[in-house]
Design an enzyme around this catalytic site. Structure first.
Site, mmCIF file in Angstrom:
data_model
loop_
_atom_site.group_PDB
_atom_site.id
_atom_site.type_symbol
_atom_site.label_atom_id
_atom_site.label_comp_id
_atom_site.label_asym_id
_atom_site.label_seq_id
_atom_site.Cartn_x
_atom_site.Cartn_y
_atom_site.Cartn_z
ATOM 1 N N LYS A 76 14.510 89.309 -1.631
ATOM 2 C CA LYS A 76 13.146 89.554 -2.098
ATOM 3 C C LYS A 76 12.800 91.034 -1.961
ATOM 4 C CE LYS A 76 8.459 87.716 -1.251
ATOM 5 N NZ LYS A 76 7.696 86.719 -0.447
ATOM 6 N N SER B 42 4.935 81.283 1.046
ATOM 7 C CA SER B 42 5.686 81.932 -0.024
ATOM 8 C C SER B 42 7.156 81.553 -0.090
ATOM 9 C CB SER B 42 5.561 83.461 0.092
ATOM 10 O OG SER B 42 4.270 83.866 -0.283
ATOM 11 N N SER C 96 5.303 83.741 -3.239
ATOM 12 C CA SER C 96 5.591 85.015 -3.856
ATOM 13 C C SER C 96 7.099 85.305 -3.928
ATOM 14 C CB SER C 96 4.908 86.144 -3.059
ATOM 15 O OG SER C 96 5.395 86.196 -1.730
#
Length: 387
Positions: A32, A131, A107
């Protein structure tokens, strides 16, 4: 594989090769865009935020490489990770492979989609308010949020330090456990009772709540009433998260007007209004809430729907997305408040759409949770669940 700019910001074959051999040899990872990867800038999902290449890997990236994993690439995140939708104003919203007409969840959306498409074995992400768990639920994956502070966040761009945790997504439990063996300290496992609170489940849509309660009962969960002051807890959580998010990014956002798209930009605008006094009062509420949850989770794991709704349609209105987001955060904030581990795993689909269940434990019970799931559901396959 074909490079998809909605999923990847950087990509290679591999982007960074493993530095050692270990339990993750032969595994690939999507990182990420909140974790430092040496030789590449960190973007936080915001193009204007990109700076100079980082000199060193984030601590968790170094550990994955040392355990034998190759880093395939840097995957997109919602802007500054302050959303659970899975879209990004500049880079676009990746396609949910499990439900192409529906949002992927964020996210950690880029990492999740890379896993769901089979492009990598592991999606490294973060979980502040859900997330990891939300994209895992929306895409039929296994997703683990670790206990707060159990894994170093050195080299991680923060959102709200009181809640930020390391997490990852996989297509199966065995891979999820292999990552845990590399990153988590070993703990003693013991017998644990499963509990389900019908009042908490009722936060979800009827069909999601019903599937969650039925699955919990099949696992042997017993009814337990937390008597949670859920609205007050959620409000306090949101205040503290917003206050810390603005402390971390407010100065940069103020200096770069227009850098964020409307959804996240409005969220930060509201965050800018939270006062020190409001944040302090909210921390007191959360301290009491954490005590209630720790007492309830002593020798127990809480079973509840991971999310309040099935993944919304990509064309859903902003109002509909926000309504579902708020109810989902009422569920996901519980693990964040107590600082404990949580694992989301797939159930049988509802109308052909991914559904999931989440187990939440007390802080430090990561391995007990993994072990219990291994004993209970390992033989049910990647995406199924016994009827």
């Amino acid at each position: 594989m074909e490079f998809d700019p909605r999923v990847w910001r950087e990509w290679g074959a591999p982007l960074v090769a493993a530095t050692g051999d270990g339990p993750l040899s032969g595994h690939t990872v999507a990182v990420k865009d909140l974790y430092a990867v040496a030789g590449y800038p960190l973007g936080g999902g915001v193009p204007e935020f990109l700076g100079a290449p980082k000199d060193a890997h984030a601590a968790v990236v170094s550990r994955l490489l040392a355990a034998g994993a190759d880093i395939t690439g840097v995957a997109h995140t919602d802007e500054f990770a302050y959303s659970i939708t899975g879209g990004n104003g500049r880079y676009g919203m990746p396609i949910n492979p499990a439900a192409p007409q529906r949002i992927p969840g964020g996210s950690s959306s880029g990492s999740a989609v890379a896993v769901a498409r089979g492009e990598v074995c592991v999606g490294l992400g973060t979980d502040t308010a859900g997330s990891i768990r939300v994209p895992a639920a929306y895409q039929g994956l296994w997703g683990m949020r670790t206990s707060y502070g159990s894994i170093s966040t050195m080299g991680l761009l923060p959102l709200a330090e009181s809640f930020d945790t390391v997490g990852w997504m996989t297509r199966d439990l065995d891979t999820l456990q292999s990552v845990a063996e590399c990153l988590l300290p070993k703990q003693n496992s013991g017998p644990y009772e499963l509990i389900v609170d019908p009042d908490l489940c009722a936060v979800a849509d009827d069909e999601v709540a019903e599937a969650g309660v039925k699955a919990a009962k099949r696992l042997g969960a017993v009814d337990y009433h937390l008597n949670a002051d859920l609205e007050s807890w959620f409000t306090a959580f949101r205040k503290v998260q917003a206050f810390e998010a603005w402390q971390n990014h407010g100065a940069w956002i103020s200096a770069h007007p227009g850098a964020l798209e409307s959804e996240v930009g409005e969220r930060f605008r509201i965050a800018s209004t939270v006062t020190v006094e409001e944040a302090s009062a909210s921390r007191a509420v959360l301290q009491d809430a954490a005590g209630v949850l720790r007492d309830a989770l002593r020798g127990r794991f809480l079973v509840l729907p991971t999310v309040a709704t099935l993944p919304p349609l990509r064309v859903a209105s902003a109002g509909a997305l926000e309504s579902g987001r708020t109810r989902t955060l009422h569920l996901t904030c519980l693990a964040s408040i107590v600082g404990g581990p949580a694992i989301s795993f797939p159930l049988t689909e509802i109308r052909g759409i991914p559904s999931s269940l989440c187990l939440v434990g007390a802080p430090g019970m990561d391995w007990s949770l993994i072990s219990m799931l291994g004993e209970t559901v390992r033989d049910t396959g990647h995406f199924g669940f016994p009827e």
